[in-house]
Design a protein around this motif. Structure first.
Motif: not given
Length: 337
Positions: A312-337
């Protein structure tokens, strides 16, 4: 001299996972040993506690607020209305009042059977495994005899031999407890055999501690999650077993339970007459209470088996990591635009 070794970029998912883990564990204080024996609060555990707490509160307070459930009226088989929240039975008795008293009766049987079955399983499982030798063999043989005998047929036979006048709440509870402790005893015996050989238990025995103190201080605290899980399972089995006995007409004759409500609803042809408000509420209470206890038991299993908690903790950390990765990709796209 120039370093010609190829440079390696850090693994982004691993770095993100590390950040997520650090963010999740930042600011947490070390938990006490007693807190480690309590289940971690999860949505499923919270939902189970709400269900069990709500039904238990209804069974405790409900009988104090409703009218006499045995009062007979002329308005038979009336559907739910403002005067009767859950309608009336064939003889005009208020179903909501009967449900309140029946819930209290089923909770009493579940609690009594849970306590008695846990005491019996702890006595034959923990004590026999700690003493060892002939006592362990005798207790194991006694447990195996009760384990191989089919539970429900044995309960039906014992209840059938008890006179109806003496078949009260305590009689049914004792019968259910006697027939429902053997499986838990085997589990506790296996756990005790594992703990008995550990260093701190051996040190206590070498120091001259009495067997009772070693069991109470060194062994029993390590078995509390297992005992709690067995207690919850015994309560579920007791309520379902009592409902089955009462539905067959072998339940407590002088007590009102959810099983007796279903029994009288069957005898009153509630299903064929379409009086759903007579048999659906007790069945729903049994189902919801069993589901709530099962959700609590699943959370206790995480203490007994740490692998479940790690998943359960691994799944929770994976979800947190996925959210951080999505936010990082979103920031990079906004910076590139």
């Amino acid at each position: 001299m120039t370093n010609l070794a190829p440079r390696t970029e850090p693994n982004v998912p691993d770095a993100t996972m590390a950040l997520a883990t650090a963010a999740a564990e930042r600011g947490r204080k070390p938990r006490s040993p007693w807190r480690m024996m309590l289940p971690t609060m999860t949505p499923w555990l919270a939902f189970g506690l709400v269900l069990v707490g709500g039904i238990a509160l209804f069974g405790i307070i409900g009988p104090l607020l409703v009218q006499d459930p045995t009062t007979i009226r002329d308005s038979g088989l009336q559907p739910p209305s403002a005067e009767h929240i859950l309608g009336t039975t064939q003889t005009g008795q208020d179903v909501f009042a009967q449900l309140a008293f029946a819930t209290a009766g089923s909770l009493q049987i579940g609690l009594i059977v849970g306590v008695l079955a846990t005491i019996l399983s702890a006595f034959f499982g923990i004590l026999g495994a700690y003493i060892g030798g002939f006592a362990d063999e005798a207790f194991s043989l006694f447990s195996n005899v009760f384990l191989v005998i089919p539970g429900l047929p044995l309960v039906i036979v014992i209840s059938g031999f008890v006179p109806q006048a003496q078949r009260g709440l305590w009689t049914i509870a004792v019968v259910l407890a006697i027939t429902g402790w053997a499986a838990s005893s085997r589990v506790l015996r296996a756990q005790t055999l594992s703990i008995r050989n550990r260093d701190y238990v051996a040190a206590s025995r070498v120091a001259g501690e009495r067997a009772g103190r070693v069991i109470a201080v060194e062994i029993l605290p390590n078995l509390l999650p297992v005992l709690a899980s067995q207690f919850v399972f015994a309560v579920i089995a007791a309520i379902l077993g009592e409902a089955g006995l009462s539905f067959l007409g072998l339940g407590a004759s002088n007590s009102s339970t959810l099983g007796t409500m279903l029994f009288y609803a069957q005898n009153g042809f509630a299903l064929s007459l379409g009086a759903w408000w007579w048999f659906v509420p007790p069945g729903l209470i049994i189902a919801l209470f069993g589901m709530g206890l099962s959700l609590i038991n699943f959370s206790i299993d995480e203490i007994i088996n740490p692998k479940l908690k790690n998943v359960r903790l691994h799944r929770k950390r994976a979800r947190v990591a996925a959210r951080l990765e999505r936010s990082r990709v979103t920031r990079e796209r906004k910076a590139a635009a």
